[in-house]
Write a protein that holds these residues in place. Structure first.
Motif, PDB file in Angstrom:
ATOM      1  N   THR A 199     -59.395 -66.705 -35.808  1.00  0.00           N
ATOM      2  CA  THR A 199     -58.687 -66.251 -36.995  1.00  0.00           C
ATOM      3  C   THR A 199     -59.548 -66.474 -38.234  1.00  0.00           C
ATOM      4  O   THR A 199     -60.529 -67.223 -38.210  1.00  0.00           O
ATOM      5  CB  THR A 199     -57.366 -67.024 -37.166  1.00  0.00           C
ATOM      6  OG1 THR A 199     -57.669 -68.385 -37.446  1.00  0.00           O
ATOM      7  CG2 THR A 199     -56.502 -66.919 -35.918  1.00  0.00           C
ATOM      8  N   PHE A 200     -59.128 -65.844 -39.318  1.00  0.00           N
ATOM      9  CA  PHE A 200     -59.832 -66.040 -40.581  1.00  0.00           C
ATOM     10  C   PHE A 200     -59.728 -67.492 -41.025  1.00  0.00           C
ATOM     11  O   PHE A 200     -60.673 -68.061 -41.566  1.00  0.00           O
ATOM     12  CB  PHE A 200     -59.257 -65.111 -41.662  1.00  0.00           C
ATOM     13  CG  PHE A 200     -59.929 -65.284 -42.993  1.00  0.00           C
ATOM     14  CD1 PHE A 200     -61.193 -64.754 -43.218  1.00  0.00           C
ATOM     15  CD2 PHE A 200     -59.313 -65.998 -44.013  1.00  0.00           C
ATOM     16  CE1 PHE A 200     -61.829 -64.936 -44.433  1.00  0.00           C
ATOM     17  CE2 PHE A 200     -59.943 -66.191 -45.224  1.00  0.00           C
ATOM     18  CZ  PHE A 200     -61.206 -65.643 -45.441  1.00  0.00           C
ATOM     19  N   THR A 230     -59.575 -70.181 -39.132  1.00  0.00           N
ATOM     20  CA  THR A 230     -60.527 -70.985 -38.366  1.00  0.00           C
ATOM     21  C   THR A 230     -61.939 -70.794 -38.898  1.00  0.00           C
ATOM     22  O   THR A 230     -62.696 -71.756 -39.060  1.00  0.00           O
ATOM     23  CB  THR A 230     -60.470 -70.608 -36.875  1.00  0.00           C
ATOM     24  OG1 THR A 230     -59.136 -70.805 -36.402  1.00  0.00           O
ATOM     25  CG2 THR A 230     -61.427 -71.451 -36.051  1.00  0.00           C
ATOM     26  N   ASP A 284     -62.958 -71.307 -27.800  1.00  0.00           N
ATOM     27  CA  ASP A 284     -62.913 -69.978 -28.407  1.00  0.00           C
ATOM     28  C   ASP A 284     -64.256 -69.275 -28.220  1.00  0.00           C
ATOM     29  O   ASP A 284     -65.304 -69.842 -28.523  1.00  0.00           O
ATOM     30  CB  ASP A 284     -62.577 -70.108 -29.895  1.00  0.00           C
ATOM     31  CG  ASP A 284     -62.423 -68.760 -30.566  1.00  0.00           C
ATOM     32  OD1 ASP A 284     -63.457 -68.163 -30.917  1.00  0.00           O
ATOM     33  OD2 ASP A 284     -61.278 -68.310 -30.730  1.00  0.00           O
TER      34      ASP A 284
END
Length: 180
Positions: free
Chosen positions: A2-3, A5, A52
């Motif tokens: 995500t942005f 993260t 991730d």
């Protein structure tokens, strides 16, 4: 990823080196980055997903860049470096012997049966860690020139040995690949 993260990673990239700013502490930049990773990873508040794929990709790029920059700072043409090759080899072998013995001891204490893996982890000099520390602390002179061959020899030996240790069933194939 995500942005949010990515934003956290960017903040760490800026704040991690702050630990190295006070010169009297003599702390390498990488220490702040490791501490931030521990605090924000699964061990800490679990904000950064260690598995991730994007984070893993970014880590591989970062590692490649660190190794590239570290390699660019090795004075290969310096005659003193070539003279240090013998002492670096002796040190790397000595560390390997001690690491092998300690690997057996640790494996026996904990009953894991992974003596070779422990020995390999201890014997590796990790140029990715050592060379940025040497650079960030602006270390130099003959002791550093004598350290560089030791790091190169130890890392090369450990990189070649790693597949043999991790996957003993395919050790012959790995050994042929290392020879190639």
């Amino acid at each position: 990823m995500t942005f949010g993260t990515l934003a956290v990673i960017s903040v760490i990239a800026v704040l991690g080196p702050l630990l190295a700013l006070p010169k009297r502490w003599h702390q390498p930049v990488v220490l702040g980055e490791l501490i931030a990773g521990i605090l924000l990873g699964p061990t800490g508040i679990d904000r950064l997903p260690a598995g991730d794929v994007t984070l893993t990709f970014l880590a591989q790029i970062g590692f490649a860049l660190v190794m590239f920059v570290a390699g660019s700072h090795v004075p290969v043409r310096d005659p003193r470096l070539r003279k240090s090759l013998r002492i670096g080899a002796v040190r790397a072998i000595a560390v390997g012997v001690v690491a092998a013995a300690l690997g057996v001891v640790i494996a026996n204490i904990f009953g894991t049966g992974h003596a070779a893996l422990y020995a390999l982890l201890m014997a590796s000099s990790s140029a990715a860690l050592i060379l940025p520390i040497v650079e960030s602390l602006r270390l130099g002179g003959l002791p550093v020139l004598q350290l560089l061959p030791q790091v190169a020899i130890a890392d090369t030996a450990c990189i070649v040995a790693l597949p043999l240790v991790i996957d003993p069933q395919h050790a012959a194939r790995s050994a042929l690949g290392a020879l190639a």
